[in-house]
Design a protein around this motif. Structure first.
Motif, PDB file in Angstrom:
ATOM      1  N   GLY A 232       0.787  -1.232   0.000  1.00  0.00           N
ATOM      2  CA  GLY A 232       0.000   0.000   0.000  1.00  0.00           C
ATOM      3  C   GLY A 232       0.810   1.268   0.000  1.00  0.00           C
ATOM      4  N   THR A 233       1.691   1.451   0.976  1.00  0.00           N
ATOM      5  CA  THR A 233       2.413   2.718   1.086  1.00  0.00           C
ATOM      6  C   THR A 233       3.545   2.841   0.084  1.00  0.00           C
ATOM      7  OG1 THR A 233       3.783   1.751   2.834  1.00  0.00           O
ATOM      8  CG2 THR A 233       1.839   2.995   3.521  1.00  0.00           C
ATOM      9  N   ASP A 234       3.828   1.777  -0.666  1.00  0.00           N
ATOM     10  CA  ASP A 234       4.871   1.848  -1.691  1.00  0.00           C
ATOM     11  C   ASP A 234       4.348   2.400  -3.012  1.00  0.00           C
ATOM     12  OD1 ASP A 234       6.651   0.709   0.072  1.00  0.00           O
ATOM     13  OD2 ASP A 234       6.236  -1.330  -0.602  1.00  0.00           O
ATOM     14  N   ALA A 235       3.048   2.583  -3.109  1.00  0.00           N
ATOM     15  CA  ALA A 235       2.460   3.012  -4.377  1.00  0.00           C
ATOM     16  C   ALA A 235       2.988   4.388  -4.771  1.00  0.00           C
ATOM     17  CB  ALA A 235       0.939   3.034  -4.268  1.00  0.00           C
ATOM     18  N   PRO A 236       3.443   4.565  -6.005  1.00  0.00           N
ATOM     19  CA  PRO A 236       3.960   5.862  -6.448  1.00  0.00           C
ATOM     20  C   PRO A 236       2.885   6.944  -6.338  1.00  0.00           C
ATOM     21  CG  PRO A 236       4.491   4.134  -8.030  1.00  0.00           C
ATOM     22  CD  PRO A 236       3.528   3.538  -7.049  1.00  0.00           C
ATOM     23  N   GLY A 237       3.242   8.056  -5.742  1.00  0.00           N
ATOM     24  CA  GLY A 237       2.342   9.196  -5.676  1.00  0.00           C
ATOM     25  C   GLY A 237       1.480   9.258  -4.441  1.00  0.00           C
ATOM     26  N   PHE A 238       1.305   8.159  -3.709  1.00  0.00           N
ATOM     27  CA  PHE A 238       0.389   8.179  -2.575  1.00  0.00           C
ATOM     28  C   PHE A 238       0.833   9.143  -1.487  1.00  0.00           C
ATOM     29  CE2 PHE A 238      -0.399   6.273   1.723  1.00  0.00           C
ATOM     30  CZ  PHE A 238      -1.665   6.805   1.872  1.00  0.00           C
ATOM     31  N   LEU A 239       2.084   9.069  -1.080  1.00  0.00           N
ATOM     32  CA  LEU A 239       2.547   9.903   0.031  1.00  0.00           C
ATOM     33  C   LEU A 239       2.443  11.390  -0.314  1.00  0.00           C
ATOM     34  CD1 LEU A 239       5.615   7.855   1.312  1.00  0.00           C
ATOM     35  CD2 LEU A 239       3.283   7.912   2.217  1.00  0.00           C
ATOM     36  N   ARG A 240       2.802  11.741  -1.540  1.00  0.00           N
ATOM     37  CA  ARG A 240       2.689  13.143  -1.947  1.00  0.00           C
ATOM     38  C   ARG A 240       1.224  13.577  -1.955  1.00  0.00           C
ATOM     39  NH1 ARG A 240       4.459  12.591  -6.564  1.00  0.00           N
ATOM     40  NH2 ARG A 240       2.530  12.749  -7.789  1.00  0.00           N
ATOM     41  N   TRP A 241       0.353  12.746  -2.499  1.00  0.00           N
ATOM     42  CA  TRP A 241      -1.080  13.066  -2.536  1.00  0.00           C
ATOM     43  C   TRP A 241      -1.627  13.234  -1.124  1.00  0.00           C
ATOM     44  CZ3 TRP A 241      -5.409  10.570  -0.594  1.00  0.00           C
ATOM     45  CH2 TRP A 241      -6.646  11.019  -1.080  1.00  0.00           C
ATOM     46  N   ARG A 242      -1.210  12.365  -0.224  1.00  0.00           N
ATOM     47  CA  ARG A 242      -1.707  12.439   1.155  1.00  0.00           C
ATOM     48  C   ARG A 242      -1.304  13.758   1.799  1.00  0.00           C
ATOM     49  NH1 ARG A 242      -0.522   7.994   6.017  1.00  0.00           N
ATOM     50  NH2 ARG A 242      -1.980   8.914   7.553  1.00  0.00           N
ATOM     51  N   ARG A 243      -0.072  14.180   1.588  1.00  0.00           N
ATOM     52  CA  ARG A 243       0.371  15.461   2.154  1.00  0.00           C
ATOM     53  C   ARG A 243      -0.452  16.612   1.586  1.00  0.00           C
ATOM     54  NH1 ARG A 243       5.541  13.122   1.424  1.00  0.00           N
ATOM     55  NH2 ARG A 243       5.777  14.227  -0.569  1.00  0.00           N
ATOM     56  N   GLU A 244      -0.762  16.554   0.311  1.00  0.00           N
ATOM     57  CA  GLU A 244      -1.521  17.628  -0.335  1.00  0.00           C
ATOM     58  C   GLU A 244      -2.942  17.746   0.227  1.00  0.00           C
ATOM     59  OE1 GLU A 244      -1.325  16.442  -4.372  1.00  0.00           O
ATOM     60  OE2 GLU A 244       0.667  17.292  -4.741  1.00  0.00           O
ATOM     61  N   GLN A 245      -3.510  16.638   0.679  1.00  0.00           N
ATOM     62  CA  GLN A 245      -4.888  16.663   1.187  1.00  0.00           C
ATOM     63  C   GLN A 245      -4.993  17.319   2.555  1.00  0.00           C
ATOM     64  OE1 GLN A 245      -7.185  15.753  -1.150  1.00  0.00           O
ATOM     65  NE2 GLN A 245      -5.238  15.546  -2.241  1.00  0.00           N
ATOM     66  N   GLY A 246      -3.913  17.289   3.325  1.00  0.00           N
ATOM     67  CA  GLY A 246      -3.872  18.007   4.588  1.00  0.00           C
ATOM     68  C   GLY A 246      -4.701  17.390   5.703  1.00  0.00           C
ATOM     69  N   ALA A 247      -5.116  18.259   6.634  1.00  0.00           N
ATOM     70  CA  ALA A 247      -5.738  17.808   7.884  1.00  0.00           C
ATOM     71  C   ALA A 247      -7.093  17.150   7.651  1.00  0.00           C
ATOM     72  CB  ALA A 247      -5.883  18.988   8.839  1.00  0.00           C
ATOM     73  N   ALA A 248      -7.823  17.580   6.626  1.00  0.00           N
ATOM     74  CA  ALA A 248      -9.168  17.026   6.404  1.00  0.00           C
ATOM     75  C   ALA A 248      -9.106  15.526   6.163  1.00  0.00           C
ATOM     76  CB  ALA A 248      -9.838  17.726   5.231  1.00  0.00           C
ATOM     77  N   LEU A 249      -8.155  15.076   5.348  1.00  0.00           N
ATOM     78  CA  LEU A 249      -8.025  13.648   5.077  1.00  0.00           C
ATOM     79  C   LEU A 249      -7.636  12.896   6.335  1.00  0.00           C
ATOM     80  CD1 LEU A 249      -7.885  11.190   3.179  1.00  0.00           C
ATOM     81  CD2 LEU A 249      -5.500  11.827   2.698  1.00  0.00           C
ATOM     82  N   GLU A 250      -6.698  13.430   7.111  1.00  0.00           N
ATOM     83  CA  GLU A 250      -6.262  12.742   8.330  1.00  0.00           C
ATOM     84  C   GLU A 250      -7.416  12.598   9.310  1.00  0.00           C
ATOM     85  OE1 GLU A 250      -3.299  11.323   8.265  1.00  0.00           O
ATOM     86  OE2 GLU A 250      -3.147  12.248   6.279  1.00  0.00           O
ATOM     87  N   GLU A 251      -8.227  13.633   9.416  1.00  0.00           N
ATOM     88  CA  GLU A 251      -9.369  13.598  10.333  1.00  0.00           C
ATOM     89  C   GLU A 251     -10.381  12.545   9.886  1.00  0.00           C
ATOM     90  OE1 GLU A 251     -11.203  17.229  12.678  1.00  0.00           O
ATOM     91  OE2 GLU A 251     -11.897  17.196  10.604  1.00  0.00           O
ATOM     92  N   TYR A 252     -10.674  12.526   8.569  1.00  0.00           N
ATOM     93  CA  TYR A 252     -11.608  11.520   8.063  1.00  0.00           C
ATOM     94  C   TYR A 252     -11.059  10.114   8.275  1.00  0.00           C
ATOM     95  CZ  TYR A 252     -13.578   8.160   4.892  1.00  0.00           C
ATOM     96  OH  TYR A 252     -14.110   6.998   4.388  1.00  0.00           O
ATOM     97  N   ALA A 253      -9.781   9.885   7.946  1.00  0.00           N
ATOM     98  CA  ALA A 253      -9.194   8.553   8.071  1.00  0.00           C
ATOM     99  C   ALA A 253      -9.183   8.098   9.529  1.00  0.00           C
ATOM    100  CB  ALA A 253      -7.780   8.549   7.496  1.00  0.00           C
ATOM    101  N   CYS A 254      -8.964   9.032  10.441  1.00  0.00           N
ATOM    102  CA  CYS A 254      -9.004   8.703  11.866  1.00  0.00           C
ATOM    103  C   CYS A 254     -10.418   8.315  12.287  1.00  0.00           C
ATOM    104  CB  CYS A 254      -8.502   9.896  12.673  1.00  0.00           C
ATOM    105  SG  CYS A 254      -8.318   9.560  14.434  1.00  0.00           S
ATOM    106  N   TRP A 255     -11.415   9.074  11.800  1.00  0.00           N
ATOM    107  CA  TRP A 255     -12.811   8.719  12.101  1.00  0.00           C
ATOM    108  C   TRP A 255     -13.129   7.313  11.578  1.00  0.00           C
ATOM    109  CZ3 TRP A 255     -16.656   7.316   8.713  1.00  0.00           C
ATOM    110  CH2 TRP A 255     -17.919   7.138   9.270  1.00  0.00           C
ATOM    111  N   ALA A 256     -12.702   7.001  10.364  1.00  0.00           N
ATOM    112  CA  ALA A 256     -12.990   5.692   9.785  1.00  0.00           C
ATOM    113  C   ALA A 256     -12.344   4.587  10.609  1.00  0.00           C
ATOM    114  CB  ALA A 256     -12.508   5.645   8.338  1.00  0.00           C
ATOM    115  N   MET A 257     -11.112   4.817  11.073  1.00  0.00           N
ATOM    116  CA  MET A 257     -10.443   3.827  11.920  1.00  0.00           C
ATOM    117  C   MET A 257     -11.237   3.605  13.202  1.00  0.00           C
ATOM    118  SD  MET A 257      -8.469   3.960  14.968  1.00  0.00           S
ATOM    119  CE  MET A 257      -7.602   5.535  14.986  1.00  0.00           C
ATOM    120  N   LEU A 258     -11.698   4.682  13.830  1.00  0.00           N
ATOM    121  CA  LEU A 258     -12.465   4.564  15.068  1.00  0.00           C
ATOM    122  C   LEU A 258     -13.841   3.938  14.809  1.00  0.00           C
ATOM    123  CD1 LEU A 258     -11.589   8.028  16.616  1.00  0.00           C
ATOM    124  CD2 LEU A 258     -10.828   5.804  17.451  1.00  0.00           C
ATOM    125  N   ALA A 259     -14.443   4.270  13.683  1.00  0.00           N
ATOM    126  CA  ALA A 259     -15.763   3.720  13.360  1.00  0.00           C
ATOM    127  C   ALA A 259     -15.702   2.215  13.176  1.00  0.00           C
ATOM    128  CB  ALA A 259     -16.320   4.387  12.101  1.00  0.00           C
TER     129      ALA A 259
END
Length: 593
Positions: A232-259
């Motif tokens: 998963g984390t080896d996929a080209p472009g993922f890490l850069r895309w994740r940084r570009e999405q910022g706090a909103a993505l991290e908050e959503y992903a955290c909610w999904a983990m807790l859900a």
């Protein structure tokens, strides 16, 4: 058409005109309930709220502006014609820092008329789908549309629901309006999936009588987890895309983990996890970083597969009127959404009992103090990567029908919104994305709404089932269609099976249902359909009549093309009454020519 009434300081419209043109007055006890839910706006609201304006307009303010790109400008009351559009910060001479939003005031429009298909993607499945239509199926539909000379696809909301069982079936009650549903991923296109399947093809799910989201999610989640762990984390472009999405993505992903662990409604979680910014959530996000990353990775996959699916074709995605009260957006924006309230609509032509859609409303004054961020992010995310947006119940940008929890839909009242600001924000997002905007304006529409939409280049809706005028007279700035997901298909109307369906699944009065069918049949008769004609001839006649419209966008229903008798949804019915939002097309996509 209804008439706009005045609102009190809480935004409550005490008097209004219903769909039958009868005056209504909101009871005092309802007003008291709504005021408690809304809360009292602060005295300095107008000094703190964002300024939404256009070049050439007076703001009544002066100060220094830090523009979105970091440049500095001086504002002296009137916004100069060459002032950059966008989201800026204004520091007034009094020292107050306020958001300054400069909009073009008009949405982007395509150059010429075009046609396209309206599609319920979950039901447009192929024999290669995993029991539910997916983004590879959307790619097939796009290629097919392009080959036939079409210019767009109109699809149901693709937003994420909670990653739990049972899966929410309604696309109009998502957990978030900012992120997409992993159910729409095509597994074979996921990096690393070949290692999970150990060289064998994924066995296709049997074509169902109904779309089984639970079975599809169990199947897909297992494979997706395995693929993520493989690479998963080896996929080209993922890490850069994740940084570009910022706090909103991290908050959503955290909610999904807790859900996943605690359920899809954050109100039932341990108390220390209900605060998205609290120490317990931060600690768990660190301890469960791989799980948070997994949900962020799913969103990256969805962005990649959507881009491949849409190509250069316009895909008009649907923006629901709200979100689930227990979902990710509700968790993130606590205090901005009203507690103890859901939204819907009073009785109208779609449902004589009114409707409750189950979503908590944004509180107007709190939305302003949040600098409109919940609305901006939702519009921008829905447009992203597709080139179009359909705003469900666009009248909700002007006023929304609020219903106290536990009450019937008729016990509600209208609460007004800062429509001028919201519409100008839509124009700015449309301009930036070069995206066409359609406003679904069916139901109880007050005076001034259609004019406000047209002034901003927001296309209205024209539905053959509802219009008395000939399609040739419909406004050019509109999307024209025969029916919608909430209305009968041509085959269902003609055969009478739709009446049987509605009576079996709802508590609508039989006289109202049969009278409604008679009215629609009368309109269908204007297309020159003879009694007893085969349904294929009736469908062809209805769409020939639609073809006379000069509307910018002509939407053809895939259900009608395949003579499907069941409509996707009967408004006002529940999952235990009917398989709403779960009806597949009668023919697999790969069997269509």
């Amino acid at each position: 058409m209804t008439h706009q009434g005045t609102a009190d300081p809480w935004g409550i419209q005490r008097e209004w005109i219903d769909a039958d043109e009868l005056p209504q007055v909101v009871p005092a006890e309802t007003v008291a309930l709504m005021r408690a839910a809304i809360g009292t706006p602060p005295d300095d609201l107008e000094e703190r709220a964002p300024v939404v304006t256009r070049p050439g307009r007076s703001t009544g303010l002066a100060g220094d502006v830090t523009c979105e790109d970091g440049s500095r400008r001086r504002l002296e009351d009137v916004v100069p014609d060459d002032f950059p559009l966008g989201y800026h910060w204004l520091t007034t001479e009094a020292g107050t820092r306020r958001r300054l939003i400069v909009s073009p005031g008009r949405c982007w429009l395509p150059d010429e008329q075009t046609w396209g298909w309206s599609i319920q993607l979950y039901g447009a499945l192929s024999t290669s789908s995993c029991g539910i239509g997916d983004l590879a199926d959307l790619r097939t539909l796009r290629e097919w549309t392009e080959d036939e000379g079409g210019g767009f696809l109109l699809v149901n909301p693709l937003h994420a629901t909670a990653p739990v069982l049972p899966q929410e079936s309604s696309p109009y009650l998502p957990a978030t309006r900012r992120f997409r549903n992993p159910l729409y991923l095509r597994l074979e296109d996921v990096p690393g999936v070949e290692q999970v399947l150990t060289g064998t093809d994924l066995p296709p799910a049997p074509l169902p009588g109904t779309v089984d989201r639970d079975a599809a999610w169990v199947r897909k989640q297992s494979v997706l987890r395995g693929a993520f762990e493989a690479r998963g984390t080896d996929a080209p472009g993922f890490l850069r895309w994740r940084r570009e999405q910022g706090a909103a993505l991290e908050e959503y992903a955290c909610w999904a983990m807790l859900a996943e662990e605690h359920g899809g409604d954050w109100h039932t979680w341990p108390e220390d996890l209900r605060d998205p910014h609290g120490p317990a959530v931060r600690r768990l996000a660190g301890e469960r970083a791989d799980d948070v990353t997994f949900h962020a990775w799913l969103q990256w996959l969805l962005a990649e597969q959507l881009r491949a699916a849409t190509g250069a074709l316009t895909v008009i995605q649907d923006l629901p009127i709200g979100v689930s009260g227990g979902g990710a957006d509700s968790w993130a924006w606590q205090g901005v959404l009203a507690d103890g309230i859901t939204v819907g609509c009073p009785p109208d032509a779609l449902n004589s009992n009114g409707q409750d859609w189950g979503s908590p409303p944004l509180t107007p004054w709190r939305l302003r103090l949040a600098d409109y961020a919940p609305f901006i992010e939702s519009v921008r995310a829905t447009i992203a990567g597709a080139g179009g947006i359909r705003i469900d119940h666009v009248m909700g940008l002007f006023r929304l029908w609020w219903i106290p929890d536990g009450e019937v839909a008729t016990a509600g009242c209208y609460v007004r919104y800062p429509s001028q600001d919201l519409l100008d924000i839509v124009c700015l997002e449309s301009h930036r994305a070069q995206a066409v905007v359609v406003g679904e304006d069916l139901g109880t529409v007050e005076d001034g709404v259609l004019e406000a939409l047209a002034e901003r280049n927001i296309a209205s809706y024209r539905v053959l089932w509802f219009e008395d005028d000939e399609p040739s007279t419909w406004p050019a700035l509109s999307l024209a269609t025969v029916t919608t997901h909430d209305l009968p298909t041509v085959a269902g109307l003609w055969s009478g099976s739709d009446v049987d369906d509605v009576l079996a699944s709802s508590d609508m009065a039989e006289s109202d249902v049969r009278a409604g069918r008679a009215e629609l049949l009368e309109r269908l008769g204007r297309a020159g359909v003879a009694p007893g004609a085969p349904v294929s001839d009736v469908v062809a006649a209805a769409y020939r009549r639609l073809g006379g419209a000069g509307s910018l966008l002509l939407a053809l229903s895939l259900e009608d093309a395949l003579l499907e008798q069941r409509r996707p949804n009967v408004p006002g019915t529940t999952a235990d009454q009917r398989d709403n939002w779960s009806i597949p097309l009668p023919v697999p996509l790969d069997h269509l020519s």
